[in-house]
Design an enzyme around this catalytic site. Structure first.
Site, PDB file in Angstrom:
ATOM      1  N   CYS A 176      -5.816   1.374   6.431  1.00 46.19           N
ATOM      2  CA  CYS A 176      -6.593   0.229   6.573  1.00 46.19           C
ATOM      3  C   CYS A 176      -5.899  -0.602   7.940  1.00 46.19           C
ATOM      4  O   CYS A 176      -4.867  -0.276   8.435  1.00 46.19           O
ATOM      5  CB  CYS A 176      -6.343  -0.954   5.692  1.00 46.19           C
ATOM      6  SG  CYS A 176      -4.781  -1.360   5.325  1.00 46.19           S
ATOM      7  N   GLU A 188       1.076   3.845   1.897  1.00 48.15           N
ATOM      8  CA  GLU A 188       1.836   4.308   3.126  1.00 48.15           C
ATOM      9  C   GLU A 188       2.702   3.663   3.511  1.00 48.15           C
ATOM     10  O   GLU A 188       4.044   4.368   3.937  1.00 48.15           O
ATOM     11  CB  GLU A 188       0.571   4.559   4.303  1.00 48.15           C
ATOM     12  CG  GLU A 188      -0.385   3.105   4.480  1.00 48.15           C
ATOM     13  CD  GLU A 188      -1.489   3.398   3.710  1.00 48.15           C
ATOM     14  OE1 GLU A 188      -2.491   3.026   4.488  1.00 48.15           O
ATOM     15  OE2 GLU A 188      -1.523   3.347   2.494  1.00 48.15           O
ATOM     16  N   HIS A 203       0.768  -1.148  -0.074  1.00 57.28           N
ATOM     17  CA  HIS A 203       0.005   0.015  -0.070  1.00 57.28           C
ATOM     18  C   HIS A 203       0.771   1.344   0.086  1.00 57.28           C
ATOM     19  O   HIS A 203       2.105   1.334   0.247  1.00 57.28           O
ATOM     20  CB  HIS A 203      -0.923   0.010   1.266  1.00 57.28           C
ATOM     21  CG  HIS A 203      -1.742  -0.940   1.097  1.00 57.28           C
ATOM     22  ND1 HIS A 203      -3.218  -0.995   1.872  1.00 57.28           N
ATOM     23  CD2 HIS A 203      -2.248  -2.176   0.167  1.00 57.28           C
ATOM     24  CE1 HIS A 203      -4.034  -2.242   1.482  1.00 57.28           C
ATOM     25  NE2 HIS A 203      -3.287  -2.692   0.579  1.00 57.28           N
ATOM     26  N   ASP A 253     -24.107  -4.068 -34.701  1.00 55.66           N
ATOM     27  CA  ASP A 253     -22.933  -3.340 -34.731  1.00 55.66           C
ATOM     28  C   ASP A 253     -21.722  -4.335 -34.973  1.00 55.66           C
ATOM     29  O   ASP A 253     -20.578  -3.875 -35.413  1.00 55.66           O
ATOM     30  CB  ASP A 253     -22.769  -2.258 -33.604  1.00 55.66           C
ATOM     31  CG  ASP A 253     -23.835  -1.397 -33.572  1.00 55.66           C
ATOM     32  OD1 ASP A 253     -24.417  -1.219 -34.550  1.00 55.66           O
ATOM     33  OD2 ASP A 253     -23.939  -0.544 -32.669  1.00 55.66           O
ATOM     34  N   GLY A 305     -27.635  -0.340 -26.559  1.00 57.19           N
ATOM     35  CA  GLY A 305     -28.372   0.427 -27.345  1.00 57.19           C
ATOM     36  C   GLY A 305     -29.549   1.073 -26.661  1.00 57.19           C
ATOM     37  O   GLY A 305     -29.617   0.944 -25.143  1.00 57.19           O
ATOM     38  N   PRO A 306     -30.533   1.644 -27.008  1.00 56.40           N
ATOM     39  CA  PRO A 306     -31.647   2.412 -26.489  1.00 56.40           C
ATOM     40  C   PRO A 306     -32.345   1.530 -25.598  1.00 56.40           C
ATOM     41  O   PRO A 306     -32.608   2.006 -24.211  1.00 56.40           O
ATOM     42  CB  PRO A 306     -32.472   2.894 -27.492  1.00 56.40           C
ATOM     43  CG  PRO A 306     -31.898   3.012 -28.752  1.00 56.40           C
ATOM     44  CD  PRO A 306     -30.863   1.822 -28.628  1.00 56.40           C
ATOM     45  N   ARG A 307     -32.644   0.208 -25.809  1.00 61.04           N
ATOM     46  CA  ARG A 307     -33.423  -0.862 -24.827  1.00 61.04           C
ATOM     47  C   ARG A 307     -32.779  -0.930 -23.546  1.00 61.04           C
ATOM     48  O   ARG A 307     -33.151  -0.745 -22.614  1.00 61.04           O
ATOM     49  CB  ARG A 307     -33.671  -1.837 -25.665  1.00 61.04           C
ATOM     50  CG  ARG A 307     -34.753  -2.792 -24.739  1.00 61.04           C
ATOM     51  CD  ARG A 307     -35.327  -3.996 -25.445  1.00 61.04           C
ATOM     52  NE  ARG A 307     -35.928  -3.702 -26.720  1.00 61.04           N
ATOM     53  CZ  ARG A 307     -36.603  -4.472 -27.307  1.00 61.04           C
ATOM     54  NH1 ARG A 307     -36.205  -5.745 -27.541  1.00 61.04           N
ATOM     55  NH2 ARG A 307     -37.149  -3.915 -28.496  1.00 61.04           N
ATOM     56  N   ARG A 347     -12.758   3.301 -21.721  1.00 63.52           N
ATOM     57  CA  ARG A 347     -12.866   1.935 -21.481  1.00 63.52           C
ATOM     58  C   ARG A 347     -11.618   1.334 -20.705  1.00 63.52           C
ATOM     59  O   ARG A 347     -11.683   0.349 -20.053  1.00 63.52           O
ATOM     60  CB  ARG A 347     -12.730   1.227 -23.041  1.00 63.52           C
ATOM     61  CG  ARG A 347     -13.999   1.369 -23.900  1.00 63.52           C
ATOM     62  CD  ARG A 347     -13.804   0.727 -25.384  1.00 63.52           C
ATOM     63  NE  ARG A 347     -15.280   0.815 -26.053  1.00 63.52           N
ATOM     64  CZ  ARG A 347     -15.138   0.275 -27.056  1.00 63.52           C
ATOM     65  NH1 ARG A 347     -14.155  -0.276 -27.894  1.00 63.52           N
ATOM     66  NH2 ARG A 347     -16.444   0.138 -27.948  1.00 63.52           N
TER      67      ARG A 347
END
Length: 379
Positions: A81, A58, A56, A208, A297-299, A192
């Site tokens: 932590c 620190e 980590h 697509d 898509g839209p749905r 992405r």
């Protein structure tokens, strides 16, 4: 009475966040954490968490500082932590090193921590302080994927789409390439790479035939490619199976036939059963996925919105007009009956990429209330 927040505090916290951000592409499912050790007015140690399973921030800063850590102030964007994970807890190591003061950007909502690290330090006599609201909010923004997932036990969902100036995502005959410009499309690849997984529905996968990978960014991680396919329609000849990228996970429903499932396995897909979007998100979280980019898509987009499963909207608006009344918009689904019921974005930012406008805003931020700051330093 708290201490005055000084220019040195400002500089150290700024450096802390800059260090933490270096782990943007490598730390998931862990949070991004930076650590800065200051003794007097000199930085004696600085580090960031590089990847899950590694030391980590620190601890790395303490190793760099050595004996100079004794009596120093640690600036860190997330509470140290106090539990054993892949690595030992950090709070006891700060005690052993003799750190005198710890400035914390935000408490950790992880049930294994939830203020326990700060409490352990205070009980041992270390001065533990928070930072002003401005810095607390910046710490939350940096790790919003981690914070939301820790609170909800589901991935942070970013809904992304590109639309024309008249609100269309395709023409009447389904043509959608390309709406946004080259700069916008390249930024999508950056998005992405910053998410652990990308999701489309089977309709988008069929129409697509996308690659769903990251291109044009050297060294960027490839996210898991997820297809929501309740009926079992994805083709084994889809480009997903024949292009470089992350693993292909397919969430199927009870209507998916056994022969189709066998084809998906042979093509290289990994199958899991998901009767709905909440179950799909639960599965992804159980597999360590903390962030999901929805490019369907839209749905599919409308279903996520109707069910209150979207935390962020990223919309690219191109200066082109389609004009056809039957051309689809970015969202379908149940929607709302009255304008006063409309989903309103928060923390909205507009930017410009060449000729495109980009809207980036949060739709659901209930997780923020659970991410408490250490009491502020009074100024």
């Amino acid at each position: 009475m708290g201490l005055t927040w000084t220019s040195l505090d400002e500089q150290a916290m700024q450096l802390c966040l800059e260090l933490a951000a270096r782990g943007r592409l490598t730390t998931a499912p862990n949070p991004m954490v930076g650590a800065v050790l200051v003794r007097g007015d000199e930085i004696v140690g600085q580090a960031y968490h590089r990847a899950a399973g590694e030391s980590h921030a620190e601890v790395l800063a303490l190793e760099q500082a050595g004996e100079f850590a004794r009596g120093a102030t640690l600036y860190i964007n997330l509470e140290p932590c106090c539990h054993h994970g892949r690595t030992p807890p950090c709070a006891p190591q700060l005690l052993a090193a003799g750190v005198a003061r710890v400035v914390v950007g935000s408490l950790d909502p992880d049930p294994r921590v939830q203020g326990g690290g700060a409490q352990l330090l205070r009980q041992a006599g270390i001065q533990v302080e928070g930072c002003p609201a401005f810095w607390h909010e910046r710490c939350l923004d940096l790790n919003r994927f981690f914070f939301h997932a820790a609170v909800s036990q589901r991935p942070f969902v970013t809904l992304k789409y590109a639309m024309t100036l008249d609100g269309r995502v395709a023409t009447e005959n389904g043509d959608s390439r390309w709406i946004s410009g080259p700069a916008s499309r390249q930024q999508v690849h950056q998005e992405r790479s910053a998410h652990q997984a990308i999701l489309v529905g089977s309709g988008t996968a069929l129409q697509d035939d996308p690659h769903l990978n990251v291109r044009g960014i050297a060294g960027a991680p490839q996210p898991v490619r997820v297809v929501a396919d309740r009926r079992g329609r994805l083709s084994a000849q889809a480009r997903l199976f024949n292009s470089p990228g992350g693993p292909i996970w397919i969430g199927y429903g009870p209507l998916a036939e056994g022969s189709w499932r066998e084809q998906m396995l042979q093509a290289g897909g990994e199958l899991f059963e998901a009767t709905g979007l909440p179950q799909l998100l639960d599965y992804l979280h159980g597999q360590g996925i903390r962030s999901l980019l929805v490019e369907g898509g839209p749905r599919l987009a409308g279903s996520f919105l109707d069910q209150g499963l979207v935390q962020r909207v990223l919309a690219y608006v191109a200066p082109i007009l389609v004009g056809a009344g039957g051309a689809p918009g970015p969202l379908s689904g149940q929607g709302v009956a009255w304008m006063k019921e409309a989903h309103r974005l928060k923390r909205v930012r507009w930017s410009r990429l060449e000729d495109d406008l980009v809207l980036d805003g949060e739709l659901e931020d209930g997780w923020r209330a659970a991410c408490q700051p250490v009491p502020e330093i009074t100024t």
